[in-house]
Design a protein around this motif. Sequence first.
Motif, mmCIF file in Angstrom:
data_model
loop_
_atom_site.group_PDB
_atom_site.id
_atom_site.type_symbol
_atom_site.label_atom_id
_atom_site.label_comp_id
_atom_site.label_asym_id
_atom_site.label_seq_id
_atom_site.Cartn_x
_atom_site.Cartn_y
_atom_site.Cartn_z
ATOM 1 N N PRO A 271 0.822 -1.213 0.000
ATOM 2 C CA PRO A 271 0.000 0.000 0.000
ATOM 3 C C PRO A 271 0.858 1.266 0.000
ATOM 4 O O PRO A 271 1.895 1.319 0.666
ATOM 5 C CB PRO A 271 -0.803 -0.116 1.301
ATOM 6 N N LYS A 272 0.412 2.256 -0.751
ATOM 7 C CA LYS A 272 1.118 3.534 -0.793
ATOM 8 C C LYS A 272 1.203 4.157 0.595
ATOM 9 O O LYS A 272 2.187 4.808 0.951
ATOM 10 C CB LYS A 272 0.391 4.481 -1.758
ATOM 11 N N GLN A 273 0.179 3.913 1.400
ATOM 12 C CA GLN A 273 0.147 4.447 2.758
ATOM 13 C C GLN A 273 1.323 3.916 3.587
ATOM 14 O O GLN A 273 1.911 4.642 4.385
ATOM 15 C CB GLN A 273 -1.179 4.092 3.432
ATOM 16 N N ALA A 274 1.665 2.644 3.366
ATOM 17 C CA ALA A 274 2.781 2.049 4.106
ATOM 18 C C ALA A 274 4.103 2.708 3.732
ATOM 19 O O ALA A 274 4.959 2.944 4.593
ATOM 20 C CB ALA A 274 2.846 0.545 3.825
ATOM 21 N N VAL A 275 4.262 2.998 2.440
ATOM 22 C CA VAL A 275 5.478 3.688 1.970
ATOM 23 C C VAL A 275 5.566 5.066 2.602
ATOM 24 O O VAL A 275 6.625 5.483 3.091
ATOM 25 C CB VAL A 275 5.484 3.806 0.432
ATOM 26 N N ASN A 276 4.450 5.774 2.630
ATOM 27 C CA ASN A 276 4.419 7.119 3.210
ATOM 28 C C ASN A 276 4.711 7.093 4.707
ATOM 29 O O ASN A 276 5.402 7.975 5.234
ATOM 30 C CB ASN A 276 3.054 7.779 2.962
ATOM 31 N N GLN A 277 4.196 6.077 5.386
ATOM 32 C CA GLN A 277 4.444 5.943 6.830
ATOM 33 C C GLN A 277 5.924 5.695 7.107
ATOM 34 O O GLN A 277 6.497 6.255 8.051
ATOM 35 C CB GLN A 277 3.597 4.809 7.408
ATOM 36 N N LEU A 278 6.540 4.847 6.277
ATOM 37 C CA LEU A 278 7.968 4.571 6.450
ATOM 38 C C LEU A 278 8.787 5.829 6.194
ATOM 39 O O LEU A 278 9.706 6.155 6.953
ATOM 40 C CB LEU A 278 8.412 3.452 5.500
ATOM 41 N N LYS A 279 8.452 6.556 5.139
ATOM 42 C CA LYS A 279 9.180 7.786 4.825
ATOM 43 C C LYS A 279 9.049 8.788 5.958
ATOM 44 O O LYS A 279 10.021 9.444 6.338
ATOM 45 C CB LYS A 279 8.672 8.408 3.520
ATOM 46 N N THR B 131 12.301 0.925 -2.276
ATOM 47 C CA THR B 131 12.972 -0.379 -2.215
ATOM 48 C C THR B 131 13.013 -0.901 -0.790
ATOM 49 O O THR B 131 12.772 -2.083 -0.534
ATOM 50 C CB THR B 131 14.406 -0.271 -2.766
ATOM 51 N N LEU B 132 13.296 -0.015 0.165
ATOM 52 C CA LEU B 132 13.414 -0.429 1.571
ATOM 53 C C LEU B 132 12.122 -1.030 2.104
ATOM 54 O O LEU B 132 12.159 -1.988 2.881
ATOM 55 C CB LEU B 132 13.840 0.771 2.428
ATOM 56 N N ILE B 133 10.980 -0.510 1.681
ATOM 57 C CA ILE B 133 9.695 -1.004 2.183
ATOM 58 C C ILE B 133 9.514 -2.488 1.860
ATOM 59 O O ILE B 133 8.782 -3.197 2.555
ATOM 60 C CB ILE B 133 8.520 -0.173 1.599
ATOM 61 N N ARG C 178 5.990 -6.970 7.234
ATOM 62 C CA ARG C 178 4.641 -7.280 6.757
ATOM 63 C C ARG C 178 4.604 -7.671 5.288
ATOM 64 O O ARG C 178 3.674 -8.340 4.840
ATOM 65 C CB ARG C 178 3.716 -6.077 6.986
ATOM 66 N N TYR C 179 5.618 -7.239 4.531
ATOM 67 C CA TYR C 179 5.556 -7.415 3.075
ATOM 68 C C TYR C 179 6.717 -8.209 2.477
ATOM 69 O O TYR C 179 6.678 -8.538 1.296
ATOM 70 C CB TYR C 179 5.510 -6.039 2.390
#
Length: 339
Positions: free
Chosen positions: A7-15, A155-157, A162-163
């Motif tokens: 999910p894009k949300q997960a990428v944004n949360q990590l950033k 890439t890190l995500i 979870r993924y």
Amino acid sequence: MMATNIPKQAVNQLKKALDNFKLNDAIELCANEAQTRKFLIEPFFEMLNYVSNDLIPEYNADFGERVSQKIDYAIVLNKKDTILIEAKKQNSRLTDKEAAQLNGYFNNTRNSKIAILTNGIEYRFYSDVLEPNVIDGKPFFVFNLSAYKDKDVDTLIKFDKRYIVIKEIIQTAQECVFTEDFENALFKELTEPTKDLLKIIHRNMNFKTKFNEGTQIKMRGFINSSLLKSLYDKKVIAESNSNSLGIVTTELEIQAYHTIRTLLIQNKKIPNERLGYRDFKSFFNISIDDNAKKVICKLVFNDSKMKMFIDNNEYALEHIDDVLKHKNELTNRTLALVE
């Protein structure tokens, strides 16, 4: 194999977590390796949703009858896939030679396909693409907490608990190694053209001459950076003309790009490798890092007129060289985007 949908949300949360991490404060607390683990390495993996139980310290690499050796950390996924982590003290300089000491652990730990070498700030991800059970000479991915881009976070995500799918990561690593190997082989071939390459080119030429030593010397002299730049431009135009989106990159747009690029890189604060362009159906963007939010200028060229837009300012161009009149504004705009 279908790629895991993240999910894009997960990428944004990590950033957001990475951006909010107080790196300098953590660095000040790290006088030795133990502190580096506590204040840098463990928080890094927490951002990837690994809890303390996931990060097994002093993991025993089974060396059989030999003396037991322990690696700093291991992450065991689904009770089978193992990621090995070798930690160094913060401010230690990491080299690929240091990664070689991971080989012993890598060879003797079942189901290990990924190994990480880190000093808490830089994380080097290795695999065994070239030779099974032997760590590759170079990492397939490097993440630096003090200097990362959006594509690095993307890439890190994929390593998030979870993924993470080891097979997908290894496939990506294989693609990275293949691409780099291909580029190196092609570069070597273009730098020192072999007789075989020259023979193929000569055979496809309409202007027929004898394929002798003199012809080969002449052909080698032609293969230089100027030729490659010209071929690159022709390749871009050919690709745009053949795509299905109706986007046609014109020679005039390419000429404008090179003119603007040349005047920009006269400023030493502007890194030439970050300049690029992207063509669209009705306009042509010159930008930093191929980022839609970092557009230096937009060109709108059609049969009747040429226009250049810098931020909110619009300029009509009679000739391509008219862009030189706007050098200061183009430079200032670029400097603002680079920073």
